[in-house]
Scaffold this active site. Structure first.
Site, PDB file in Angstrom:
ATOM      1  N   ASP A  18      33.636  39.349  49.960  1.00 21.18           N
ATOM      2  CA  ASP A  18      33.245  40.576  49.276  1.00 21.18           C
ATOM      3  C   ASP A  18      32.840  41.649  50.285  1.00 21.18           C
ATOM      4  O   ASP A  18      32.245  41.346  51.318  1.00 21.18           O
ATOM      5  CB  ASP A  18      32.066  40.271  48.339  1.00 21.18           C
ATOM      6  CG  ASP A  18      31.803  41.400  47.354  1.00 21.18           C
ATOM      7  OD1 ASP A  18      32.685  42.274  47.186  1.00 21.18           O
ATOM      8  OD2 ASP A  18      30.718  41.409  46.748  1.00 21.18           O
ATOM      9  N   ASN A  66      40.621  40.928  38.942  1.00 17.87           N
ATOM     10  CA  ASN A  66      40.973  42.032  39.834  1.00 17.87           C
ATOM     11  C   ASN A  66      42.134  42.882  39.334  1.00 17.87           C
ATOM     12  O   ASN A  66      42.365  43.997  39.838  1.00 17.87           O
ATOM     13  CB  ASN A  66      41.290  41.513  41.243  1.00 17.87           C
ATOM     14  CG  ASN A  66      40.061  41.110  42.030  1.00 17.87           C
ATOM     15  OD1 ASN A  66      40.142  40.346  42.992  1.00 17.87           O
ATOM     16  ND2 ASN A  66      38.889  41.612  41.631  1.00 17.87           N
TER      17      ASN A  66
END
Length: 239
Positions: A18, A66
């Site tokens: 991340d 996503n």
């Protein structure tokens, strides 16, 4: 090589990578350059894990959620994935890296699916470390598809006949042991639907480092932290 005793060494590390977009934003760059910087960091961490004796490394590259990101960013990520597969195969083979792509690849473009099949085949004989690139992956998806696969394999049985071992055999990672250490970069403290079954007893290491800044030194720090944990797996006495 790792100074961590073999008995305290994680064999399977999973990483939620991340912070690519925030890394780029801090530098007034487009998100695509942040993702590119993150892809370069992957090589360093794979090499470090192999040197430290880690046998399995799972990287959360693209989640089932996503797809909700802007179309331009998704397209950029798909292009980056293709480029990575094309450019890294020789390096993987030179370093004994076996590549597995874990997730629902059916949604990817046919050209990307072909590259995945080719990359997996070309690295299938390598034994230094297995790298699982989790793409279009979600922990809930994994458990649902495993249950469906179990039922297909046992049409004469009912769900009451299913065991944990039976279901585990149909997860997307039957070739890997359960996750020992789950690392998340970027300062967040959640698992975000990543390997929910496989990481049931994983130790969780959270760091503020954005993924492109996550260094081999920080990796070693996380492994040393892991070695100091008292892993009881539900028992009352230290193992």
């Amino acid at each position: 090589m790792s100074s961590t005793p073999a008995s305290k060494q994680p064999q399977h590390i999973a990483i939620i990578m991340d912070g690519n977009r925030r890394w780029a934003k801090k530098r007034f760059m487009p998100a695509a350059l942040g993702h590119a910087a993150g892809a370069k960091r992957v090589r360093d961490i794979v090499k470090a894990c192999s040197a430290l004796g880690v046998s399995q490394l799972s990287l959360f590259a693209f989640s089932t959620e996503n797809w909700k990101r802007p179309e331009e960013e998704v397209s950029s990520l798909m292009s980056l994935f293709m480029t990575y597969l094309q450019k890294e195969i020789d390096n993987m083979n030179a370093n004994g890296v076996r590549l597995k792509v874990v997730g629902d690849t059916a949604r990817f473009a046919p050209s990307l699916q072909e590259l995945i099949v080719k990359a997996e085949a070309q690295t299938a004989g390598n034994t230094a470390i297995t790298v699982n690139i989790c793409a279009n992956y979600g922990g809930r998806w994994d458990m649902i598809q495993a249950a469906q696969a179990w039922q297909k394999a046992h049409p004469d049985l009912t769900l009451q006949d299913m065991t944990e071992e039976g279901l585990s055999a149909h997860l997307s990672t039957p070739h890997a042991p359960e996750v020992d250490l789950l690392i998340r970069t970027g300062g967040e403290s959640r698992v975000s639907n990543f390997m929910l079954w496989q990481a049931a007893y994983a130790e969780l290491f959270f760091t503020d480092d954005l993924w492109p800044d996550f260094s081999p030194e920080r990796l070693k720090e996380s492994i040393e932290w892991f070695a100091g944990r008292d892993r009881r797996f539900g028992s009352s006495a230290p193992l």
